[in-house]
Design a protein around this motif. Sequence first.
Motif, PDB file in Angstrom:
ATOM      1  N   LEU A  39      41.097  44.409  38.016  1.00  0.00           N
ATOM      2  CA  LEU A  39      40.563  45.695  38.298  1.00  0.00           C
ATOM      3  C   LEU A  39      39.003  45.616  37.957  1.00  0.00           C
ATOM      4  O   LEU A  39      38.768  44.982  37.019  1.00  0.00           O
ATOM      5  CB  LEU A  39      41.356  46.935  37.633  1.00  0.00           C
ATOM      6  CG  LEU A  39      42.722  46.937  38.050  1.00  0.00           C
ATOM      7  CD1 LEU A  39      43.381  47.999  37.169  1.00  0.00           C
ATOM      8  CD2 LEU A  39      42.934  47.275  39.634  1.00  0.00           C
ATOM      9  N   ILE A  40      38.379  46.546  38.717  1.00  0.00           N
ATOM     10  CA  ILE A  40      36.864  46.646  38.367  1.00  0.00           C
ATOM     11  C   ILE A  40      36.724  46.974  37.107  1.00  0.00           C
ATOM     12  O   ILE A  40      37.377  48.299  36.874  1.00  0.00           O
ATOM     13  CB  ILE A  40      36.242  47.323  39.508  1.00  0.00           C
ATOM     14  CG1 ILE A  40      36.368  46.481  40.811  1.00  0.00           C
ATOM     15  CG2 ILE A  40      34.839  47.470  39.346  1.00  0.00           C
ATOM     16  CD1 ILE A  40      35.766  47.449  42.186  1.00  0.00           C
ATOM     17  N   ASN A  41      35.922  46.880  36.271  1.00  0.00           N
ATOM     18  CA  ASN A  41      35.560  47.470  34.987  1.00  0.00           C
ATOM     19  C   ASN A  41      36.863  47.368  33.817  1.00  0.00           C
ATOM     20  O   ASN A  41      36.815  48.164  33.144  1.00  0.00           O
ATOM     21  CB  ASN A  41      34.913  48.572  34.936  1.00  0.00           C
ATOM     22  CG  ASN A  41      33.503  48.680  35.704  1.00  0.00           C
ATOM     23  OD1 ASN A  41      32.629  47.591  35.738  1.00  0.00           O
ATOM     24  ND2 ASN A  41      33.240  49.792  36.196  1.00  0.00           N
ATOM     25  N   SER A  42      37.728  46.387  34.328  1.00  0.00           N
ATOM     26  CA  SER A  42      38.863  46.554  33.357  1.00  0.00           C
ATOM     27  C   SER A  42      38.620  45.541  32.034  1.00  0.00           C
ATOM     28  O   SER A  42      39.606  45.727  31.262  1.00  0.00           O
ATOM     29  CB  SER A  42      40.291  45.842  34.186  1.00  0.00           C
ATOM     30  OG  SER A  42      39.966  44.530  34.601  1.00  0.00           O
ATOM     31  N   LYS A  43      37.782  44.465  32.224  1.00  0.00           N
ATOM     32  CA  LYS A  43      37.798  43.742  30.800  1.00  0.00           C
ATOM     33  C   LYS A  43      37.219  44.622  29.775  1.00  0.00           C
ATOM     34  O   LYS A  43      36.085  45.376  30.090  1.00  0.00           O
ATOM     35  CB  LYS A  43      36.810  42.562  31.296  1.00  0.00           C
ATOM     36  CG  LYS A  43      37.737  41.748  32.126  1.00  0.00           C
ATOM     37  CD  LYS A  43      36.794  40.392  32.309  1.00  0.00           C
ATOM     38  CE  LYS A  43      37.429  39.560  33.256  1.00  0.00           C
ATOM     39  NZ  LYS A  43      36.673  38.140  33.452  1.00  0.00           N
TER      40      LYS A  43
END
Length: 200
Positions: A95-99
């Motif tokens: 997912l985008i910006n999930s890290k």
Amino acid sequence: MAIRLDFQTEKKQGSLLITEESESNKTDVIRGFFSLFGFEKEPMQTTVYSPEIVVHSQGKAEEIQKQVSEAINQRLQQLESRPSKDEVEIKKPELINSKRTLNPTIGEMIGGAPQQEAPPEEPEWYQTGIKNKEGVPHYKLRYWCKNPQCRDRSNDYIKEDQKTVKCRKCGQKLLVRQAADEHMKRDEWGNFFIADKLAP
């Protein structure tokens, strides 16, 4: 293993399904099938269909049968070498910006994270409808200006004995009356007084 032959000429068409395993029987059956269309041992043009296999060939029935067997064996090897559904690993994209990282975000680097301010406390007169001005109680009034060019609507706070009020926008004088049936009772909107008629 089954072999299926579909054959069509301008005048005739036919289908053949062979389920026996004997090579000699297959050859005889294929020869007999093509003899119905007028082909004995001469070369011919035909298309042979087997499950998901199409072979185009020109030649005798024995050659066609040999090519069909080879194609079927190749297809079976391909199917056996394919991984099963259980062995296939499905990878989902991240997912985008999930890290999550320990590094600050751009917003934090520029000016710090936005801080939420506590909502300002409402003044007491919002609840009571009574505002004290220099120790004198003023009561909540709602007015509707009747000047056709203005039509302003607003709240104001007036003294208990005040008979008129001026519109803040145009200065038109309006008559003051009780908001409820009883003296000094509030209406459903918290008003003690209403001014909605022109003063003489």
